[in-house]
Design an enzyme around this catalytic site. Structure first.
Site, PDB file in Angstrom:
ATOM      1  N   LYS A 181       0.828  -1.208   0.000  1.00 47.58           N
ATOM      2  CA  LYS A 181       0.000   0.000   0.000  1.00 47.58           C
ATOM      3  C   LYS A 181       0.870   1.269   0.000  1.00 47.58           C
ATOM      4  O   LYS A 181       2.075   1.222   0.189  1.00 47.58           O
ATOM      5  CB  LYS A 181      -0.934  -0.016   1.220  1.00 47.58           C
ATOM      6  CG  LYS A 181      -1.970  -1.143   1.160  1.00 47.58           C
ATOM      7  CD  LYS A 181      -2.939  -0.943   0.016  1.00 47.58           C
ATOM      8  CE  LYS A 181      -4.154  -1.859   0.071  1.00 47.58           C
ATOM      9  NZ  LYS A 181      -3.946  -3.229  -0.420  1.00 47.58           N
TER      10      LYS A 181
HETATM   11  C1  LIG Z   1     -10.063  -2.615  -1.337  1.00 45.18           C
HETATM   12  C2  LIG Z   1      -9.428  -3.310  -0.167  1.00 45.18           C
HETATM   13  N1  LIG Z   1     -10.111  -3.390   0.981  1.00 45.18           N
HETATM   14  C3  LIG Z   1      -9.600  -3.975   2.076  1.00 45.18           C
HETATM   15  C4  LIG Z   1      -8.350  -4.540   2.037  1.00 45.18           C
HETATM   16  C5  LIG Z   1      -7.836  -5.226   3.252  1.00 45.18           C
HETATM   17  O1  LIG Z   1      -6.720  -4.594   3.775  1.00 45.18           O
HETATM   18  P1  LIG Z   1      -5.864  -5.315   4.895  1.00 45.18           P
HETATM   19  O2  LIG Z   1      -4.993  -6.315   4.241  1.00 45.18           O
HETATM   20  O3  LIG Z   1      -5.089  -4.197   5.539  1.00 45.18           O
HETATM   21  O4  LIG Z   1      -6.837  -5.935   5.844  1.00 45.18           O
HETATM   22  C6  LIG Z   1      -7.586  -4.486   0.879  1.00 45.18           C
HETATM   23  C7  LIG Z   1      -6.248  -5.086   0.842  1.00 45.18           C
HETATM   24  O5  LIG Z   1      -5.654  -5.324  -0.167  1.00 45.18           O
HETATM   25  C8  LIG Z   1      -8.150  -3.859  -0.263  1.00 45.18           C
HETATM   26  O6  LIG Z   1      -7.467  -3.807  -1.407  1.00 45.18           O
END
Ligand SMILES: Cc1ncc(COP(=O)(O)O)c(C=O)c1O
Length: 385
Positions: A181
């Site tokens: 990210k």
């Molecule tokens: C659109 C979206 N929502 C939620 C997430 C979840 O993030 P995390 O891995 O920090 O839980 C991601 C992770 O890639 C994502 O791309």
């Protein structure tokens, strides 16, 4: 991979920052986390920020804190990572998918009202790839129907649209600091809100629903604590916060670099026959990844990888993944725009320190592959000049 899909830019500043935490007494949630939260809230222009272990956890906590659970429905998009929907299901609610705009891949606001039922509790828009959804119109719909909005802003720390940023028109917005990210600590997340009551509730849910934390005990000495709510274990540690803090200094410069690289890609890509999703005027695109649409996507990605070009799929439309087919009865054709994008999308190498020479090479390889497969100059029969 000769040209990786992603390469982080963490360096000496992050090493020094983590070393400082390791030299101190508190590894778990403490003052370093508090400093990160203050800076993150300030960056987003929101009153409160809570640092957690993932965006998934942040979304889950926000839903629970808003009392959204069994029997409730949350309207969201099938063009997302599964975490958006798993957070809703973890809270016990049902994800109700609405198709996306063909041009941006974002939730199509025009279709949202038709999906609202007496069970609908919230809307969870996803700012796909860093382009914000139309939050002004979504807020108006939510207000008309008494719904909450929880933004999945995993891709969109820096985004703005029509003068508003993530979290500004929502009850809460959740962010990801996952390994690829725009801000990263490997695994981590945050949630922001302007609502003090919601913030206090999420803070309680972040750590088992207990009234005192380790840092309280460290500072004040031991006193009994109570458990007053059913909570989770979502607190970020000082180590992750230390990794994140130095990155604030690079956010603007890295965004400018990504904008430049995206412009390079967008100048070169049309000649290959690949299709580019639309950006919009009056918005700051957070440019999380570099998505393109290609015919024969699975063969293209395989050949890109074989040629040493890192490329991945973000994402296949999730309503057609086995779990959603088996549990919600979704079928091909339910959300045609999401399916069209999900069948064609791939993400090319993209990170702040990617060189223009590497982009030339990636686009050259992609053009050759599309040409070999007989697709150059046409996507879906559409001529490309
Ligand atoms: C659109 C979206 N929502 C939620 C997430 C979840 O993030 P995390 O891995 O920090 O839980 C991601 C992770 O890639 C994502 O791309």
């Amino acid at each position: 991979m000769a040209i990786p899909f992603y390469q982080h830019d963490l360096g000496q500043a992050e090493l020094d920052s983590v070393a400082e935490v390791l030299r101190g007494a508190i590894l778990t949630t403490g003052d370093t986390v508090a400093r990160f939260e203050a800076k993150f809230a300030e960056l987003l222009g929101r009153r409160h920020a809570l640092a957690v272990t993932s965006c998934t956890g942040a979304l889950h906590m926000a839903l629970l804190a808003l009392d959204i659970g069994p029997g409730g429905e949350v309207i969201t998009t099938p063009m997302t990572f599964v975490a958006t929907a798993t957070a809703i299901m973890s809270a016990g609610a049902k994800p109700v998918f609405v198709d996306v705009e063909a041009t941006t891949g974002n939730l199509d606001v025009n279709r949202v009202e038709a999906a609202i039922t007496e069970r609908t509790k919230a809307i969870m828009p996803v700012h796909l790839y860093g382009l914000m959804c139309d939050m002004r119109r979504l807020r108006a719909i939510a207000d008309r129907h008494g719904l909450a909005i929880i933004e999945d802003a995993a891709h969109c720390i820096e985004g703005r649209r029509d003068g508003v940023g993530p979290g500004e028109l929502a009850e809460a917005a959740a962010f990801s600091f996952y390994a690829t990210k725009n801000l990263t600590c490997g695994e981590g997340g945050a949630v922001v809100t302007d609502d003090r009551t919601l913030f206090e509730r999420m803070k309680l849910l972040r750590l088992h629903g207990v009234t005192k934390t380790a840092i309280d005990r460290y500072k004040e000495g031991y006193s009994h604590w109570d458990m007053v709510a059913m909570g989770w274990k979502y607190n970020m540690s000082n180590i992750e916060a230390a990794l994140l803090l130095p990155q604030f200094d690079r956010i603007a410069a890295n965004l400018a670099k990504r904008h430049h690289l995206a412009a390079c890609y967008e100048r070169l890509l049309p000649a290959t026959g690949a299709e580019i999703l639309t950006s919009l005027p009056d918005c700051v695109h957070a440019r999380h990844v570099m998505p393109v649409l290609v015919p024969d996507r699975d063969r293209v990605i395989n050949r890109l990888n074989k040629a040493g070009v890192g490329a991945v799929v973000n994402y296949r439309a999730i309503h057609l993944l086995t779990y959603f087919v088996e549990n919600f009865g979704h079928r091909v054709g339910d959300f045609p725009n999401a399916e069209r994008i999900g069948d064609r999308i791939l993400s090319l190498p993209f990170f702040p320190n990617l060189s223009e020479a590497a982009i030339d090479e990636v686009v050259g390889v992609l053009g050759t592959i599309l040409s070999d497969l007989g697709h150059i100059g046409a996507v879906d029969g559409r001529s490309v000049a």
